[in-house]
Design a protein around this motif. Structure first.
Motif, PDB file in Angstrom:
ATOM      1  N   HIS A  42     -57.127  33.744 -17.113  1.00  0.00           N
ATOM      2  CA  HIS A  42     -58.206  33.559 -18.099  1.00  0.00           C
ATOM      3  C   HIS A  42     -57.826  33.555 -19.377  1.00  0.00           C
ATOM      4  N   LEU A  43     -56.742  34.421 -19.938  1.00  0.00           N
ATOM      5  CA  LEU A  43     -56.489  34.531 -21.177  1.00  0.00           C
ATOM      6  C   LEU A  43     -55.724  33.083 -21.605  1.00  0.00           C
ATOM      7  N   ALA A  44     -55.193  32.498 -20.742  1.00  0.00           N
ATOM      8  CA  ALA A  44     -54.439  31.246 -20.849  1.00  0.00           C
ATOM      9  C   ALA A  44     -55.516  30.203 -21.242  1.00  0.00           C
ATOM     10  N   HIS A 145     -59.605  42.784 -21.485  1.00  0.00           N
ATOM     11  CA  HIS A 145     -59.137  42.235 -20.183  1.00  0.00           C
ATOM     12  C   HIS A 145     -58.099  42.934 -19.629  1.00  0.00           C
ATOM     13  N   LEU A 146     -56.880  43.404 -20.367  1.00  0.00           N
ATOM     14  CA  LEU A 146     -55.691  44.117 -20.065  1.00  0.00           C
ATOM     15  C   LEU A 146     -56.053  45.642 -19.567  1.00  0.00           C
ATOM     16  N   GLY A 147     -57.515  45.908 -20.274  1.00  0.00           N
ATOM     17  CA  GLY A 147     -57.853  47.470 -20.169  1.00  0.00           C
ATOM     18  C   GLY A 147     -58.233  47.496 -18.838  1.00  0.00           C
ATOM     19  N   PHE A 148     -58.410  46.481 -17.797  1.00  0.00           N
ATOM     20  CA  PHE A 148     -58.720  46.612 -16.281  1.00  0.00           C
ATOM     21  C   PHE A 148     -57.490  46.583 -15.583  1.00  0.00           C
ATOM     22  N   VAL A 149     -56.268  46.456 -16.312  1.00  0.00           N
ATOM     23  CA  VAL A 149     -55.161  46.497 -15.631  1.00  0.00           C
ATOM     24  C   VAL A 149     -54.360  47.989 -15.945  1.00  0.00           C
TER      25      VAL A 149
END
Length: 152
Positions: A42-44, A145-149
């Protein structure tokens, strides 16, 4: 109930990418609806849209105007819970499984093009933006989004 989310703050786009790299080097769990590989993908894909390489469906005029008014807030603080229209969801999020390795490889590749781009086209949603604003927007996007990892 809201999914568990880590509070992150990136001061530079390089810091954001460093966190993506760090997460790929350790065991993680994800909260929310997507795997780590899908988040990388998604980020890409989002960077491809910013670069003008991936096309988005047209955004209605009232939404574009509202987005431009909201831009200062969006550049300051990451937020979760924003639901994309179905057409945009289909462009920006994979429906298939994506391995962590494949998602990260795609992210590395598009991140390199983003970093080296001399200029960026008008943002599909937020309109004309400076390079600094583009970088801040991507920092907030990575934070979201990386906060969900979560490292295990």
């Amino acid at each position: 109930m809201a999914a568990e989310h880590r509070e992150l703050r990136f001061e530079s786009i390089d810091d954001a990418m460093a966190e993506a790299e760090r997460l790929s080097a350790c065991e993680t769990r994800t909260t929310g609806n997507f795997s780590l590989g899908q988040i990388y993908e998604h980020l890409a894909r989002t960077l491809e849209v910013v670069l003008g390489e991936r096309k988005m469906p047209p955004v209605a005029f009232p939404m574009r105007m509202m987005a431009r008014l909201m831009r200062p807030m969006v550049l300051k603080k990451a937020s979760t819970g924003f639901k994309l229209p179905a057409a945009a969801q289909g462009v920006l999020w994979p429906t298939e499984d994506v391995s962590d390795e494949a998602g990260l490889a795609h992210l590395r590749e598009t991140f390199g093009r983003f970093k080296s781009a001399d200029s960026l086209p008008k943002h599909v949603f937020f309109g004309n933006m400076t390079r600094s604003q583009h970088d801040k927007l991507q920092c907030r996007h990575f934070e979201t989004h990386l906060g969900f990892v979560h490292p295990v």
